[in-house]
Design an enzyme around this catalytic site. Structure first.
Site, short mmCIF file in Angstrom:
data_model
loop_
_atom_site.label_atom_id
_atom_site.label_comp_id
_atom_site.label_asym_id
_atom_site.label_seq_id
_atom_site.Cartn_x
_atom_site.Cartn_y
_atom_site.Cartn_z
N LYS A 464 0.83 -1.14 -0.03
CA LYS A 464 0.03 0.05 -0.04
C LYS A 464 0.83 1.28 -0.15
CE LYS A 464 -3.50 2.41 2.61
NZ LYS A 464 -4.55 2.19 3.64
N ASP A 466 1.20 5.08 0.14
CA ASP A 466 0.54 6.09 0.61
C ASP A 466 1.03 7.59 0.28
OD1 ASP A 466 -1.79 7.33 1.65
OD2 ASP A 466 -1.44 6.35 3.65
N ASP A 536 -10.64 7.28 2.81
CA ASP A 536 -10.39 6.85 4.09
C ASP A 536 -11.72 6.84 4.86
OD1 ASP A 536 -7.69 6.85 3.92
OD2 ASP A 536 -7.34 8.84 4.64
#
Length: 716
Positions: A464, A466, A536
């Site tokens: 992941k 970010d 999110d």
């Protein structure tokens, strides 16, 4: 699929399966003639449009308009010459028509796997005064009603040229009878569908943040009045780029409309020395005569199969458990192993260790850039933890935020000039972090070496990636004064170069991009990472809008969607595990919570969800999506997925608030074969495809707020 050139009338006719795009040369100018449903390639296409005299150039529907010669609308490009003048006049020099689609050096782009899939027209334009050469590129596709457009600038003179504006595509429509649709929002409420009628003046969506942004997606569409999900003409514009962008629709006093899209000219300039060139990102233009749904399915097929790449492109995506909302920064190896064990018992396939495993990362104030394991939390290292997870039958994944640096880090103390900054100015921090200057090769090299060390030594199958802040004080310590406005774009080129190198070196790793959720959910990132963390905000009810809006452009296979705890950490809303699962199963499914806290009843539900998703995920991720009811228009939301052969379908229906003694409901389905009969789930009833689409599927009464139901249809 063909591109033909009618020499007598100097007309180019680009044809795909169901679409025509026509342009014509007049007095050296490439002019827009037609874009819409496919036309026969007859000999009188020149009669489609009547052009005014050359003296009124601002009435010309141009393909790549310029500044300073009588067109008072926004130009597609602007330059500044060494003598200070800003006037250019590009005229036709030559053209080529070739099979296939050339790559864009250093930039993400749609590709083809065979030259038979596409043809490309390249028109060479030249400004005789300055020597500037501009190459207009058009690619048409065999199976998609789409055009790829991009532009290359070449300084063929002996003097420097400064590009002040360099857009990827411009289209002039002869009227303004359109509604503009775009995706807007913010952190935790991405991809909200917005519509407005066009009127006189300029309508602009843009990003000035260094990333494509939560606020606006690099996409817009023009739709004819009364166009809806299923009917009416829609023209889509999507930019394959991850940085600052602009998309504009300008209506002039003749009521014509100019649509343009590309790199945002705000705070942008690019110096072309003699012999140098500049390549714009590509824009993907889609035509649909079947409303927004037809437009979306074209983007979905093209981006899923010819933008995303690698071994994961066509594979079923694993069901994962991510520990972020379960532990945040507070964990150790034993806690992680416990969550992974609970996931294995449910049939989950991948465990993802999120933020907090490196440096001295006990909160968000430190250690970004120091990609070494925190021995206090994981005294035996990542390999030990990965082995524990693997021994439970799960793959192991890891979170990184490579583009950032914490002021409280060994990297920053060693290289304080490696961040984006302007000397002598305050360095604005966001989330207590700064942005590494990826326009510098040594910074990109450091990141590659740091990450590849971990990727090569730890059995990682998923990453992941970010990115949690936008650019401020945009400047580079190693760029000259006259190239500082190149920094934001050079950053993107550096990022793309880094990602390409990693993609080639570690093809087995499934990468998911993230930017505080959907802050960089764009086609550019999908070229390197075939899925994105959609938001999110994991509240199922908010996700209805977010996932619905995102689906306007992006395939379901690109959308990360997880079940999280209740009350939800963003919305503090309580939604049933069943509904949370149905929303998350409408994307790349996973969980983001402490599974060790499940009750026995919740374990049964979750185990059923995991088993069910394994059965349906190929249909969800690779099927054709049809939107049935919009969360932006009422109390209900519904969408469905249909297999390519139309023998299988999956229908999700969501009710936000309960209705007292509401009417009996039927849901009219789409995309089925009218002559096939479909059985539904365990029911013994069989429904004809024509009946389901014309009369509808009965919806049983749902109890309570935030309720859902799912129907699995299979042809008999």
């Amino acid at each position: 699929m063909t591109i033909t050139y009618q020499q007598e009338h100097q007309i180019f006719h680009l044809q795909s399966k169901d679409m025509s795009y026509i342009l014509q040369l007049k007095d050296g100018y490439p002019l827009h003639v037609y874009w819409g449903k496919k036309l026969r390639d007859e000999g009188n296409l020149d009669r489609l449009h009547h052009y005014p005299d050359i003296a009124t150039i601002d009435r010309f529907p141009q393909e790549y308009p310029q500044y300073g010669t009588g067109d008072f609308r926004n130009p597609a490009y602007q330059v500044r010459l060494e003598d200070g003048s800003r006037i250019t006049e590009l005229v036709y020099k030559s053209h080529t028509i070739t099979a296939g689609k050339p790559e864009l050096t250093g930039l993400p782009a749609v590709y083809v796997e065979s030259d038979k899939e596409s043809q490309t027209l390249e028109i060479e334009m030249i400004d005789k005064y300055s020597g500037l050469t501009v190459l207009l590129s058009y690619t048409i596709f065999e199976e998609h009603n789409a055009i790829s457009r991009s532009v290359k600038f070449v300084n063929a003179s002996t003097k420097s040229v400064a590009l002040e504006r360099a857009l990827s595509a411009s289209v002039d429509f002869t009227d303004n009878d359109y509604e503009m649709m775009y995706l807007s929002g913010g952190w935790s409420r991405e991809a909200q569908v917005k519509k407005r009628a066009l009127d006189s003046g300029l309508t602009t969506i843009e990003s000035r943040r260094g990333a494509s942004s939560h606020q606006f997606n690099p996409f817009m569409a023009l739709a004819r009045p009364h166009a809806d999900e299923d009917q009416g003409e829609v023209f889509g514009f999507s930019l394959v780029y991850s940085g600052n962008f602009v998309a504009e629709a300008e209506v002039d006093f003749f009521f014509s409309t100019r649509v343009s899209i590309g790199i945002n000219p705000f705070d942008f300039e690019w110096l072309l020395e003699p012999g140098q060139s500049f390549q714009t990102p590509e824009a993907i233009l889609v035509y649909s005569s079947e409303g927004f749904g037809g437009m979306s399915r074209t983007y979905h097929r093209l981006y899923r199969t010819r933008l995303c790449r690698g071994i994961h492109r066509d594979q079923e995506r694993p069901i994962l458990i991510n520990n972020w909302e379960a532990t945040y920064f507070n964990f150790n190896a034993e806690k992680i192993e416990d969550i992974a064990r609970a996931g294995a018992e449910l049939g989950i396939e991948l465990f993802v260790l999120d933020d907090g495993w490196f440096g001295k990362r006990n909160d968000d104030t430190t250690s970004l850039g120091d990609w070494v394991v925190d021995q206090n939390k994981l005294p035996n290292g990542l390999n030990d933890l990965a082995k524990r997870v693997n021994n439970l039958g799960l793959q192991f994944g890891l979170w990184f935020e490579p583009e950032m640096v914490s002021p409280d880090s060994d990297l920053y103390r060693k290289h304080p000039d490696w961040c984006i900054h302007v000397e002598g100015r305050r360095r604005t921090e966001a989330r207590t972090q700064l942005i590494l200057d990826l326009s510098r090769q040594e910074v990109c090299d450091y990141l590659y070496e740091s990450l590849s060390e971990i990727f090569s030594t730890v059995p990682i199958s998923y990453v992941k990636w970010d990115m949690n802040r936008n650019m401020t004080e945009i400047g580079s310590a190693t760029s000259s004064a006259n190239r500082q406005k190149e920094t934001a774009h050079r950053y993107m080129l550096g990022l793309y170069g880094l990602l390409e190198k990693i993609h080639q070196q570690f093809p087995h790793i499934l990468f998911e991009s993230c930017a505080s959720g959907g802050g960089r959910f764009d086609p550019g990132m999908l070229h390197y990472m075939p899925q994105t963390w959609t938001s999110d905000n994991t509240d199922a009810i908010e996700r209805l809008k977010i996932q619905y809006g995102t689906s306007m452009v992006y395939p379901i296979s690109t959308m990360g969607a997880h079940v999280s705890d209740v009350p939800n950490h963003n919305m503090h809303r309580i939604v049933s595990l069943v509904t949370r699962g149905d929303v998350a199963m409408s994307g790349n499914f996973g969980y983001e919570m402490d599974l060790t806290k499940f009750t026995d009843d919740e374990k049964v539900i979750a185990k059923g969800q995991v088993a069910r998703y394994k059965e349906i995920r190929s249909l969800v991720q690779q099927g054709d999506m049809y939107r049935l009811k919009s969360p932006f228009e009422g109390n209900e939301t519904s969408w469905m997925f249909v297999s390519e052969n139309k023998r299988e379908a999956l229908v999700f229906y969501f009710q936000v608030l309960a209705e007292a003694h509401g009417p009996l409901k039927k849901l009219r389905l789409k995309g089925l074969h009218p002559d096939l009969d479909y059985g539904i789930g365990e029911e013994k009833l069989v429904y004809g495809g024509d009946r389901l689409m014309q009369s509808g599927l009965p919806i049983p009464p749902l109890q309570g707020d935030f309720a859902s139901v799912c129907f699995h249809l299979k042809a008999k």
